[in-house]
Design a protein around this motif. Structure first.
Motif, PDB file in Angstrom:
ATOM      1  N   LEU A 182     -17.269  -6.123   0.646  1.00 20.17           N
ATOM      2  CA  LEU A 182     -17.374  -5.380   1.914  1.00 20.17           C
ATOM      3  C   LEU A 182     -16.422  -6.527   3.214  1.00 20.17           C
ATOM      4  O   LEU A 182     -16.292  -5.507   4.401  1.00 20.17           O
ATOM      5  N   GLY A 183     -15.609  -7.039   2.959  1.00 26.59           N
ATOM      6  CA  GLY A 183     -15.364  -7.880   3.825  1.00 26.59           C
ATOM      7  C   GLY A 183     -13.663  -7.619   3.893  1.00 26.59           C
ATOM      8  O   GLY A 183     -12.926  -6.896   2.836  1.00 26.59           O
ATOM      9  N   PRO A 184     -12.671  -7.985   4.902  1.00 33.76           N
ATOM     10  CA  PRO A 184     -11.332  -7.774   4.907  1.00 33.76           C
ATOM     11  C   PRO A 184     -10.162  -8.055   3.850  1.00 33.76           C
ATOM     12  O   PRO A 184     -10.758  -9.432   3.359  1.00 33.76           O
ATOM     13  N   GLU A 185      -9.753  -7.194   3.618  1.00 35.84           N
ATOM     14  CA  GLU A 185      -8.665  -8.151   2.584  1.00 35.84           C
ATOM     15  C   GLU A 185      -7.757  -8.555   3.099  1.00 35.84           C
ATOM     16  O   GLU A 185      -6.634  -8.314   3.629  1.00 35.84           O
ATOM     17  N   VAL A 186      -7.550  -9.881   2.212  1.00 35.52           N
ATOM     18  CA  VAL A 186      -6.447 -10.642   3.036  1.00 35.52           C
ATOM     19  C   VAL A 186      -5.303 -10.578   1.855  1.00 35.52           C
ATOM     20  O   VAL A 186      -5.178  -9.950   0.536  1.00 35.52           O
ATOM     21  N   ASP A 187      -4.729 -11.121   1.730  1.00 34.60           N
ATOM     22  CA  ASP A 187      -3.221 -11.353   1.475  1.00 34.60           C
ATOM     23  C   ASP A 187      -2.627 -12.393   0.712  1.00 34.60           C
ATOM     24  O   ASP A 187      -3.720 -13.154   1.360  1.00 34.60           O
ATOM     25  N   GLU A 188      -1.444 -12.481   0.057  1.00 31.42           N
ATOM     26  CA  GLU A 188      -1.679 -13.874  -0.268  1.00 31.42           C
ATOM     27  C   GLU A 188      -1.250 -14.964   0.878  1.00 31.42           C
ATOM     28  O   GLU A 188      -1.313 -16.433   0.076  1.00 31.42           O
ATOM     29  N   ASN A 189      -1.040 -14.482   2.169  1.00 29.42           N
ATOM     30  CA  ASN A 189      -0.998 -15.939   2.546  1.00 29.42           C
ATOM     31  C   ASN A 189      -3.092 -16.565   3.600  1.00 29.42           C
ATOM     32  O   ASN A 189      -2.422 -17.165   3.998  1.00 29.42           O
ATOM     33  N   GLY A 190      -3.581 -15.141   3.089  1.00 27.28           N
ATOM     34  CA  GLY A 190      -5.166 -15.671   3.675  1.00 27.28           C
ATOM     35  C   GLY A 190      -5.289 -14.872   4.863  1.00 27.28           C
ATOM     36  O   GLY A 190      -6.461 -15.606   4.821  1.00 27.28           O
ATOM     37  N   TYR A 191      -4.745 -14.289   5.161  1.00 28.09           N
ATOM     38  CA  TYR A 191      -4.964 -13.616   6.379  1.00 28.09           C
ATOM     39  C   TYR A 191      -5.085 -12.171   5.962  1.00 28.09           C
ATOM     40  O   TYR A 191      -4.502 -11.314   4.928  1.00 28.09           O
ATOM     41  N   TYR A 192      -5.595 -10.739   7.424  1.00 27.36           N
ATOM     42  CA  TYR A 192      -6.071  -9.629   6.797  1.00 27.36           C
ATOM     43  C   TYR A 192      -4.879  -8.848   7.963  1.00 27.36           C
ATOM     44  O   TYR A 192      -5.054  -9.723   9.103  1.00 27.36           O
ATOM     45  N   ASP A 193      -4.761  -7.441   8.051  1.00 22.56           N
ATOM     46  CA  ASP A 193      -3.396  -7.068   8.828  1.00 22.56           C
ATOM     47  C   ASP A 193      -4.438  -7.030  10.460  1.00 22.56           C
ATOM     48  O   ASP A 193      -5.809  -6.117  10.079  1.00 22.56           O
ATOM     49  N   GLY A 194      -3.714  -7.079  11.105  1.00 22.97           N
ATOM     50  CA  GLY A 194      -5.313  -6.986  12.206  1.00 22.97           C
ATOM     51  C   GLY A 194      -5.932  -8.210  12.751  1.00 22.97           C
ATOM     52  O   GLY A 194      -6.262  -8.267  13.771  1.00 22.97           O
ATOM     53  N   GLN A 195      -5.500  -9.283  12.383  1.00 22.70           N
ATOM     54  CA  GLN A 195      -6.489 -11.055  12.128  1.00 22.70           C
ATOM     55  C   GLN A 195      -6.494 -11.600  13.717  1.00 22.70           C
ATOM     56  O   GLN A 195      -4.775 -11.654  13.663  1.00 22.70           O
ATOM     57  N   ILE A 196      -6.840 -11.611  14.471  1.00 25.89           N
ATOM     58  CA  ILE A 196      -6.546 -12.213  16.027  1.00 25.89           C
ATOM     59  C   ILE A 196      -6.287 -13.632  15.234  1.00 25.89           C
ATOM     60  O   ILE A 196      -7.203 -14.060  14.858  1.00 25.89           O
ATOM     61  N   SER A 197      -5.195 -14.182  15.772  1.00 25.08           N
ATOM     62  CA  SER A 197      -5.243 -15.297  15.650  1.00 25.08           C
ATOM     63  C   SER A 197      -6.396 -16.001  16.792  1.00 25.08           C
ATOM     64  O   SER A 197      -6.248 -16.136  17.538  1.00 25.08           O
ATOM     65  N   PHE A 230      -5.686  -9.065  26.197  1.00 22.28           N
ATOM     66  CA  PHE A 230      -5.434 -10.218  26.348  1.00 22.28           C
ATOM     67  C   PHE A 230      -4.184 -10.056  25.689  1.00 22.28           C
ATOM     68  O   PHE A 230      -4.211  -9.058  24.847  1.00 22.28           O
ATOM     69  N   GLN A 231      -3.515 -11.406  25.642  1.00 21.81           N
ATOM     70  CA  GLN A 231      -2.594 -11.070  25.145  1.00 21.81           C
ATOM     71  C   GLN A 231      -2.733 -12.832  24.124  1.00 21.81           C
ATOM     72  O   GLN A 231      -2.896 -13.087  23.970  1.00 21.81           O
ATOM     73  N   LYS A 232      -2.703 -12.496  22.812  1.00 19.30           N
ATOM     74  CA  LYS A 232      -2.812 -13.002  21.542  1.00 19.30           C
ATOM     75  C   LYS A 232      -1.647 -12.386  20.478  1.00 19.30           C
ATOM     76  O   LYS A 232      -1.203 -11.797  20.035  1.00 19.30           O
ATOM     77  N   ASP A 233      -1.796 -13.709  19.659  1.00 16.85           N
ATOM     78  CA  ASP A 233      -0.801 -13.068  18.341  1.00 16.85           C
ATOM     79  C   ASP A 233      -2.489 -12.950  17.216  1.00 16.85           C
ATOM     80  O   ASP A 233      -2.777 -13.215  17.214  1.00 16.85           O
ATOM     81  N   VAL A 234      -1.636 -11.919  16.869  1.00 20.64           N
ATOM     82  CA  VAL A 234      -2.707 -10.675  16.034  1.00 20.64           C
ATOM     83  C   VAL A 234      -1.074 -10.309  13.920  1.00 20.64           C
ATOM     84  O   VAL A 234      -0.443 -11.091  14.235  1.00 20.64           O
ATOM     85  N   TYR A 235      -2.338 -11.048  13.041  1.00 20.98           N
ATOM     86  CA  TYR A 235      -1.203 -10.318  12.078  1.00 20.98           C
ATOM     87  C   TYR A 235      -0.969  -9.026  11.457  1.00 20.98           C
ATOM     88  O   TYR A 235      -1.604  -8.662  11.817  1.00 20.98           O
TER      89      TYR A 235
END
Length: 332
Positions: free
Chosen positions: A147-162, A91-96
């Motif tokens: 245990l959840g993914p660590e988000v940055d100041e934008n509220g997203y985590y690395d590898g998050q699929i939009s 799939f073509q996806k936007d990934v953080y």
């Protein structure tokens, strides 16, 4: 839910037996009492037959995902053993990307989860989703335990699929239609972009394969020539067109009935027994041929004889390369 059915599933699944007692397992489905076992008709023990999975509902289907792992219907792959690794799509996806702080187009590999019908990443993340930040009880519990993914100041985590509504602000609800349209247009763009990327990649692979084939052919040809002559191919010869580098095996002997010649260099063009190409000047052609042969290791005298043998000139003179004089090459 039939208690006997649940019990059969429990008895056939070592994973469940290692995680729960039978009563704890039944309590998960609201069954408060262990069923009365059916008495054995005879006291003589009998071999345990291969169990046949009973007709199962949706809940039992989820539990039995750990049975028959590797089957087309039961999954068996992925981080949680519930994905069918034989049913794969990209799939073509936007990934953080946490390094750039942006969502970027990437190719994401998905495996089908036969229990819910969706494609997920190997780690169990849904590839196509709404993008609504509702974590549920399990998600909130994982966050509380760290245990959840660590988000940055934008509220997203690395590898998050939009997802469909990732980035949408509820306060901007009046513009939800335009936001949704922009998301659809973005997906269309990425899909079309992938088609172009694939086309370019195929052309690149074809070009690289052709170049590799030509390099290998040239190396093999050079090895033949050097084995024939017993010396490395000269830089001059390597700078010439491939038609003048091809190994010929020396051509036919000079006494061949066809009237051929012996080419000591083992390469070059053949068929000049009746006179070589002069390109408007027999002297220039002979001079060039002599130089070429000398670059291939011939002594000057040998080069002249070889050039004459190949029919480059039946008369005339060329300048000596050694003493600056003229060497008579007139036919007698």
């Amino acid at each position: 839910m039939d208690v006997n059915n649940l019990t059969n599933v429990y008895n056939q699944n070592p994973t469940l037996q290692g995680s729960y007692t039978l009563q704890q397992y039944l309590d998960l489905f609201g069954q408060g009492a262990t069923p009365t076992p059916t008495p054995t008709p005879t006291p003589t023990p009998t071999p345990t037959p291969t169990p046949t999975p009973p007709d199962q509902g949706i809940i039992n289907s989820g539990i039995n995902q750990y049975q028959n792992q590797g089957g087309d219907k039961q999954g068996g792959g992925g981080a949680f053993g519930n994905l069918d690794i034989n049913d794969v799509k990209t799939f073509q996806k936007d990934v953080y990307n946490e390094k750039t702080g942006k969502f970027e187009q990437q190719t994401v590999t998905g495996y089908k989860n036969p229990n819910i019908g969706n494609y997920q990443t190997f780690k169990g993340k849904n590839i196509n989703h709404g993008g609504i930040a509702f974590k549920g009880i399990a998600g909130m519990a994982m966050d509380m335990m760290g245990l959840g993914p660590e988000v940055d100041e934008n509220g997203y985590y690395d590898g998050q699929i939009s997802g469909t509504f990732t980035g949408f602000k509820p306060s901007d609800f009046k513009n939800i239609k335009s936001f949704y349209k922009a998301k659809k247009d973005r997906q269309t763009f990425m899909d079309n972009n992938k088609i172009e990327i694939d086309r370019i990649q195929k052309e690149k692979i074809a070009k690289e394969a052709k170049e590799l084939f030509e390099q290998r052919a040239q190396a093999a040809n050079q090895a033949k020539v050097e084995a024939y002559t017993g010396r490395p191919m000269s830089d001059y010869r390597q700078s010439r067109p491939s038609s003048e580098q091809n190994f010929t095996g020396g051509g036919p002997q000079a006494n061949d009935p066809i009237g051929g010649f012996e080419n000591k260099s083992g390469m070059g063009r053949t068929g000049y027994e009746d006179g070589g190409s002069t390109n408007g000047s027999s002297k220039a052609a002979l001079s060039a041929k002599v130089k070429e042969l000398m670059d291939d290791g011939y002594e000057f005298g040998e080069a002249v004889k070889e050039a004459m043998k190949q029919g480059y000139m039946n008369g005339g003179r060329i300048k000596s390369y050694f003493k600056g004089g003229l060497v008579s090459l007139r036919g007698r």
